[in-house]
Scaffold this active site. Structure first.
Site, mmCIF file in Angstrom:
data_model
loop_
_atom_site.group_PDB
_atom_site.id
_atom_site.type_symbol
_atom_site.label_atom_id
_atom_site.label_comp_id
_atom_site.label_asym_id
_atom_site.label_seq_id
_atom_site.Cartn_x
_atom_site.Cartn_y
_atom_site.Cartn_z
ATOM 1 C CG HIS A 146 62.359 42.837 27.977
ATOM 2 N ND1 HIS A 146 61.741 43.641 28.550
ATOM 3 C CD2 HIS A 146 62.980 41.840 28.739
ATOM 4 C CE1 HIS A 146 62.177 43.678 29.853
ATOM 5 N NE2 HIS A 146 62.904 42.488 29.901
ATOM 6 C CG ASP A 223 65.876 45.146 23.040
ATOM 7 O OD1 ASP A 223 67.005 45.077 23.174
ATOM 8 O OD2 ASP A 223 64.719 44.712 23.766
ATOM 9 C CD GLN A 226 68.998 38.708 26.378
ATOM 10 O OE1 GLN A 226 69.891 37.846 26.361
ATOM 11 N NE2 GLN A 226 68.400 39.117 27.594
ATOM 12 C CE LYS A 249 69.427 42.041 29.580
ATOM 13 N NZ LYS A 249 68.985 41.278 30.781
ATOM 14 C CB CYS A 389 60.284 41.156 30.974
ATOM 15 S SG CYS A 389 60.432 41.877 32.611
#
Length: 431
Positions: A146, A223, A226, A249, A389
């Site tokens: 991202h 990261d 997700q 999220k 993104c």
């Protein structure tokens, strides 16, 4: 481990009760353009269960006060609620210490916190030498990131003279790990990479990258924006140094995210933002800083949002994250097979429900994603369109943009059928 032959689901992993879960989400009962809402954009922002909405409203109505600055009853209640949420988040990702959980605005701010701490150390303004970069040093990311995990490192390299390097993506949407030893070298200061791609759905293996980083003494940031909402994540087992994720999220509110960091590293990092609450002492001649996590939480934090995130963690924990992961794995398998039946549709990324989550992006030959999104919206189906993104990923697969459907705990196969029917209508509309 006992396995249920029909689906491969382990026998000790419960099946989610979709009807009961959907009843917890008020927004799912509304209609869009006269059609039942089919929400397939959870990879961008998940919906909130009633429990989170009510908890935030109740806190604002009966406990609202600032934290850590008052001895009165409301201030004490607010502080206990805020720190209680921190404890819930720490337990959710199996953090060794609650003090390793830093509340931020979102994942973007969490990643920037680390990159700016490295910039401060590189300019000789405090911090451990492990954070300092200069010409000849290297930062390693991936082509799958991202923008939030690309641009901060580009800026850091521009400002310090360090070099940015990256892993490529295979034709099947996996990270190309063949050059791991050549990419991560003794010059590498940090490796920052995504756990699960927000556009391809790929779940990246971490062990080989982390092992190589350890061999050369590099730091590792993951990261997990997700992955934390969709599968069991254990920071101790992952053996990374930092991990970023965000509340909106994972059934929580916007405006709050998390940086988890090893306590030993947080204790030697220079602050990112400065002001109230992050100080030890302040004189006109200089200041000292508080211990983490307060050092990185300047000013009034998102208190009500932290309460909401804590309740979201409770909600997901009660569902069992193993069940969440299997629910989405089964949905992904169903959706991948269904989408393959749509003429002219090309799936970007893994085309099998192995090593991937419930996020599927695709291109429809001759039809712009914005047109796809508008036709689907007319049918009540909400998907994401654009570059997500992740422009380098789009460039890698030769598309300017893509349509993305992303699933969550409340998604059903009926909704996937509605998506496919909407795509078939799109094909008819645009010939």
């Amino acid at each position: 481990m006992t396995v249920t032959p029909a689906s491969g689901r382990p026998a000790d992993v419960p099946e989610l009760d979709s009807a009961a879960i959907r009843a917890d989400f008020p927004i799912l009962s509304r209609r869009v353009n006269g059609r039942p809402l089919v929400y397939l954009d959870s990879g961008n922002t998940s919906q909130k269960p009633r429990q989170v909405i009510d908890a935030m409203a109740e806190f604002a109505a009966t406990h609202n006060a600032n934290i850590a600055r008052a001895v009165h009853t409301l201030g004490t209640e607010a502080t206990e609620a805020f720190e209680g949420a921190r404890g819930k988040v720490a337990a959710f990702v199996n953090a060794p210490s609650v003090d390793e959980v830093v509340f931020t605005k979102n994942s973007t701010e969490a990643i920037n916190l680390v990159s700016y701490a490295m910039l401060a150390a590189s300019l000789g303004r405090g911090g451990d030498p492990r954070f300092a970069l200069g010409p000849g040093d290297e930062v390693v990311i991936t082509e799958m990131e991202h923008h939030s995990n690309i641009v901060p490192w580009q800026l850091l390299c521009e400002r310090t003279g360090a070099t940015l390097k990256w892993f490529g993506i295979t034709d099947t949407g996996r990270l190309d790990l063949d050059a791991t030893e050549e990419l991560i070298t003794e010059r590498t200061k940090i490796v920052s990479f995504v756990h699960m791609s927000n556009i391809l759905g790929t779940i990246n293996p971490t062990a080989r990258i982390v092992r190589r980083a350890r061999e050369v003494g590099a730091l590792v940031l993951l990261d997990a924006s997700q992955s934390v909402p969709h599968l069991p994540v254990d920071v101790s087992a992952l053996d990374v140094d930092f991990m970023a994720f965000t509340g909106h999220k994972m059934c929580g509110p916007t405006g709050i995210g998390v940086l988890w960091g090893r306590g030993e590293l947080l204790s030697v990092m220079p602050p990112f933002l400065s002001g109230g609450s992050m100080i030890g002492t302040v004189t006109m001649e200089g200041s000292t800083y508080a211990a983490p996590p307060a050092r990185f939480e300047a000013g009034t934090p998102p208190i009500t949002e932290a309460v909401g995130l804590g309740v979201a963690v409770d909600y997901l924990s009660a569902l069992d994250m193993r069940a969440v992961q299997w629910h989405e794995k089964e949905l992904a398998g169903y959706a991948l097979a269904a989408l393959e039946t749509v003429p002219g549709l090309t799936i970007l990324g893994p085309r099998v429900p192995i090593g991937r989550g419930g996020t599927i992006s695709f291109d429809m030959e001759g039809i712009h994603p914005h047109d796809v999104g508008q036709v689907l919206d007319s049918e009540g189906v909400q998907v994401r369109v654009g570059h997500h993104c992740a422009k380098p990923v789009c460039a890698r697969f030769g598309v300017p943009a893509a349509t993305r459907a992303s699933f969550y705990v409340y998604t059903t196969t009926d909704e996937i059928d509605a998506l496919v029917a909407g795509l078939e209508k799109t094909r008819k509309v645009f010939g």
